[in-house]
Enzyme design. Sequence first.
Site, mmCIF file in Angstrom:
data_model
loop_
_atom_site.group_PDB
_atom_site.id
_atom_site.type_symbol
_atom_site.label_atom_id
_atom_site.label_comp_id
_atom_site.label_asym_id
_atom_site.label_seq_id
_atom_site.Cartn_x
_atom_site.Cartn_y
_atom_site.Cartn_z
ATOM 1 N N ASP A 173 6.424 -2.991 0.874
ATOM 2 C CA ASP A 173 5.720 -3.912 0.601
ATOM 3 C C ASP A 173 5.473 -4.499 -0.268
ATOM 4 O O ASP A 173 6.215 -4.883 -0.234
ATOM 5 C CB ASP A 173 4.234 -2.733 0.823
ATOM 6 N N HIS A 247 -1.211 -3.745 -3.084
ATOM 7 C CA HIS A 247 -1.279 -3.498 -1.913
ATOM 8 C C HIS A 247 -0.489 -2.285 -0.979
ATOM 9 O O HIS A 247 -0.784 -1.425 -0.331
ATOM 10 C CB HIS A 247 -0.974 -4.806 -1.169
ATOM 11 N N SER A 453 -3.867 -3.297 7.728
ATOM 12 C CA SER A 453 -2.949 -3.104 7.048
ATOM 13 C C SER A 453 -3.391 -1.428 6.366
ATOM 14 O O SER A 453 -2.522 -0.840 6.140
ATOM 15 C CB SER A 453 -2.722 -3.764 5.365
#
Length: 711
Positions: A173, A247, A453
Amino acid sequence: MKPSPWIRLMVVGTLALSPVLTAQSQAALPSRSSTTSARVIVKYRSPVGTTTAPSATHRTTSLGLRLGRSLMGGATIAPQTQVVHAHGVDSQTLARELAADPQVEYAEPDQRRRAHAIPNDSFYANGQTLAGIPAKGQWYLRAPAAPALAAINAEPAWALSTGNANVVVAVLDSGIVGSHPDLLNKLVAGRDFISDPFIANDGNGWDADATDAGDWLTAAEISAHNMTSNDPCWGMDATFVADSSWHGTQVAGLIGAATNNASGMASVGQNVRIMPLRVLGKCGGWDSDIIAAMRWSVGLSVSDPVTSAALPLNPNKAHVINLSLGGPGLCSNTYNQAMAEIRATGAVVVASAGNDGLAVNSPANCPGVIAVGGLDHSGTKGDMSSLGPEITVSAPMGDCPGNTAPCGYPILSTSNPGTTTPLAYAANPTATQSASYFTSDGTLVSNVSRGTSFSAPMVAGTVGLLLSINPALTPDQIKRILQGTSRPFPAVSTAATLGGCAVPPTPSAITVASQANCHCNGDTCGTGMLDVGQAINALPSGLVFAQIDNIPAVLTTNSPIQVRGSAFRASTNGAASSAAVGCYQWSINTYGQNVASFVSASNTATPTINLWSLGRFSLTLSTFSDPQCLVPLAQTHEVLTVSATGSNTGGGTGGGTTPPPSTGPSTSPSTANSNGGLALDGLTLALFGLGLLGHGLRRRRSRHDPVKPMR
């Protein structure tokens, strides 16, 4: 002849859940059994030729002499059933030894059970009042209850396992801010695999620091890096201007945030550890970097793109890889090859389906990947979630009913308060702690955390729990456990205003409309909704589902399907034993439709089923050690092999044979297909399209959550 829709064959059976591990896996993963003493429940067979059973003490002594072990008899808990103790051996091993004795009907470990404890983390419970924290807390982890029917039911799983620190989940990520209070001491060493210094935003390319440097994006940066198709921001405009997403930190928190520490949030995997691998930055990331990181995470060799020197091999090999990223298109040859190599190491790859409402993105659509779709809180497909037959199961992605603020059902997870570069965390003061978690700000719906996600890490955390209990599970076994224990999608009421989800073309054409909320089915959102509790509780029984699915050919009605059970039992370490199965008993459930029935005896190893119409049916196999089907097999599990043959004998029921009356509970059919000459080695065949039209190594991938306000 009109082509038939697809037909799905689902076989429910028992499977040996402990195949032989590689040396690397054996060294890395823990044994879950005690090595100093054993507790086993033993059921003795009835004595032959006498009406008086020997005493429990006598039987324990005799059993110990035959085994060459010193056994101690414990409580008698039922007729001819008692607890047996031994030192110097674990419960699993002793149970296998006892089960092999001819005077023992079955033997199984006497396991410890615990109350379904609720985590004491501050933000877990319902009724939150702190600004920025959703009132319903971590609704997605709790037991499903209207209206939150998509909640994943993690509490029963935590009663059996809270994860093991030897299980490593790689998070590919944007990197992770490891100083977060809920991620301290939860990380193993990772790497930065972003080769483009602009994307990396840390002044260099690959290096050993996987800390998220921030991925904020300005209009000027987009303009400067959007000149040609090789530029990292190609195709992006001013609507992509955003603060840093953090994220990777959000994804990591859902998988393995510290739990039961009276602070912050709870995670699915609790005690599993996280390996941060940076592959996404400003404007996304390149396939070449992502694939290199995947390979390195599982111990495969990777060379530095600048020096061509081989990187040191990863000493902390990942057992699970989470990919909350992707882009449109078929699975490329490069991804396909990488996935095959990674699966060969025993690692499980979990990927989010995508957020465009079209066909499942790559790499989630690659063969062997556990693709995860997104659901809103009620169990319908999330408005943005991609969909299609490649999805394994679906999990919550967060949503805001009515698109009003404050958002009721976002996904809470770890984050950072910095808008560009990461800021230091407060020393856990209650009044400011919410700044370290990403949800809604209470006013702007576009700022909530939602997207597939966040669906994928819930599944990755579940896989971590499964491997914490049984480190020998294979990727295929784990996939079938998730499928076989998923909860059905909510029934569609007659007053429903939403339509059913439709399978999109693959790859989706630009002119194809994106599908918003719709009612899921097996061809669009996987076999059902993730249920962590059922998945973990399925391990002792070995429940799995085998599927013949997504085969690009036509199987007409009046076509025979043959299934086959193995001829020999399998021991708990996966090796075949010499004891043959004495009796098979198959049963069929047609879910209230005239779909199929046996056209041969159902008590043979290889019965034949005839298909009368399109729809879904399931098979259950029970096995016995004697020809009279009186003594069920215990402490061993059947290894099912499934084969199928089809003949294009015309539509309808044909052949002058009348289909049987409908039986079983009613359910709506799913669709699939198969064709003649098909042979399956093992339990699952899934041909999802191998994507031979490759995209090359320079295709940009992005994270699978909103990067701009929803409109």
